[in-house]
Design a protein around this motif. Structure first.
Motif, short mmCIF file in Angstrom:
data_model
loop_
_atom_site.label_atom_id
_atom_site.label_comp_id
_atom_site.label_asym_id
_atom_site.label_seq_id
_atom_site.Cartn_x
_atom_site.Cartn_y
_atom_site.Cartn_z
N LYS A 36 13.93 -15.54 12.29
CA LYS A 36 14.43 -14.26 12.30
C LYS A 36 13.76 -13.58 13.28
O LYS A 36 12.11 -14.22 14.20
CB LYS A 36 13.39 -14.49 11.32
CG LYS A 36 13.68 -15.23 9.97
CD LYS A 36 14.78 -15.03 9.09
CE LYS A 36 15.12 -15.37 7.87
NZ LYS A 36 16.23 -14.84 7.17
N MET A 41 9.94 -3.17 11.57
CA MET A 41 10.59 -2.98 10.48
C MET A 41 10.34 -4.44 9.73
O MET A 41 10.25 -3.85 8.46
CB MET A 41 12.27 -2.22 10.48
CG MET A 41 12.38 -1.08 11.28
SD MET A 41 11.83 0.44 10.32
CE MET A 41 11.59 1.32 11.43
N THR A 42 10.52 -5.10 10.25
CA THR A 42 10.45 -5.98 9.59
C THR A 42 9.32 -7.02 9.31
O THR A 42 8.94 -7.35 8.77
CB THR A 42 11.30 -7.59 9.95
OG1 THR A 42 10.53 -7.70 11.61
CG2 THR A 42 13.06 -7.26 10.17
N MET A 44 6.87 -4.55 8.60
CA MET A 44 5.92 -3.60 7.69
C MET A 44 6.55 -3.96 6.19
O MET A 44 6.61 -3.72 5.51
CB MET A 44 6.78 -2.11 7.91
CG MET A 44 5.61 -1.84 8.40
SD MET A 44 3.85 -1.49 8.65
CE MET A 44 4.42 -0.17 7.07
N GLN A 45 8.28 -5.23 6.60
CA GLN A 45 8.23 -5.92 5.59
C GLN A 45 7.42 -6.80 4.46
O GLN A 45 7.58 -7.40 3.15
CB GLN A 45 9.35 -6.42 5.03
CG GLN A 45 10.68 -4.73 5.16
CD GLN A 45 12.15 -5.13 5.88
OE1 GLN A 45 12.44 -7.10 5.63
NE2 GLN A 45 12.96 -4.53 5.77
N THR A 46 6.55 -6.88 5.09
CA THR A 46 5.24 -8.00 4.94
C THR A 46 4.23 -7.45 3.78
O THR A 46 3.85 -6.26 4.72
CB THR A 46 4.58 -8.39 6.66
OG1 THR A 46 6.07 -9.34 6.62
CG2 THR A 46 3.77 -9.68 5.88
N THR A 47 3.72 -7.91 3.41
CA THR A 47 3.05 -6.96 2.64
C THR A 47 1.69 -7.43 2.90
O THR A 47 0.79 -6.15 3.07
CB THR A 47 2.28 -7.69 0.40
OG1 THR A 47 3.41 -8.15 0.02
CG2 THR A 47 1.83 -6.95 -0.31
N TYR A 50 1.71 -4.08 5.89
CA TYR A 50 2.13 -2.80 5.28
C TYR A 50 0.85 -2.43 4.71
O TYR A 50 0.60 -1.35 4.50
CB TYR A 50 3.99 -2.73 3.71
CG TYR A 50 3.16 -1.84 2.98
CD1 TYR A 50 4.17 -0.84 3.64
CD2 TYR A 50 2.79 -1.57 1.64
CE1 TYR A 50 4.25 0.90 3.13
CE2 TYR A 50 2.67 -0.58 1.39
CZ TYR A 50 3.97 0.76 1.95
OH TYR A 50 3.88 2.00 0.81
#
Length: 161
Positions: A36, A41-42, A44-47, A50
């Motif tokens: 991956k 952006m990816t 920031m998709q991790t809790t 973020y």
């Protein structure tokens, strides 16, 4: 391929290797053994990422910001300075000072840089990943901001194709 090279041991951390995969720059966030891609952006998709960015951005944005004038051995807040309203109250008609500073802090944490477009009486945040620094033939540094397919030369105030 040994376990050391798989985990990245034995490589100089101060000289990252530019590893290009699928046109993305993976050297910013390190190698991903899962396949991956890891980018802004990816991440920031991790809790956890973020939450950390949100907490730090909100904390810094909530700090008071004032314009000061140095006086004899001290300083005083200057409320009638033109920058006071811009920084303390409303940097632009679409954002409060808190939202503006929160946005800038999140850009700093995610991309490592902060840029803002200065207009006559307003400031607008710009995405750091669309900004690049270049030099003209005389060696003068200027900033190029990419919007869609166009470039905006910040020092000249003109758009080029």
């Amino acid at each position: 391929m040994g376990i050391k090279s798989l985990l990245g041991f034995g490589q100089a951390r101060d000289k990252p290797v530019r590893n290009y995969s699928n046109g993305e720059y993976t050297f910013n966030f390190g190698r991903s053994t899962s396949g991956k891609s890891v980018n802004e952006m990816t991440a920031m998709q991790t809790t956890a990422v973020y939450a950390c960015v949100r907490i730090l951005s909100e904390a810094i944005a909530s700090l008071p910001i004032h314009v000061y004038r140095y006086k004899d051995g001290g300083k005083e807040i200057v409320c009638d300075h033109p920058l006071y309203t811009l920084l303390h109250d409303e940097p632009n008609p679409e954002m409060t000072s808190f939202v503006f500073r929160e946005t800038l802090m999140s850009h700093l944490l995610i991309w490592g840089n902060v840029y803002a477009q200065i207009e006559v009486l307003s400031l607008y945040p710009l995405l750091p990943n669309k900004m690049s620094m270049e030099r003209d033939s005389n060696g003068v540094l200027y900033y190029v901001y990419s919007r869609y397919c166009h470039h905006f030369k910040a020092d000249m105030g003109m758009c080029t194709a």
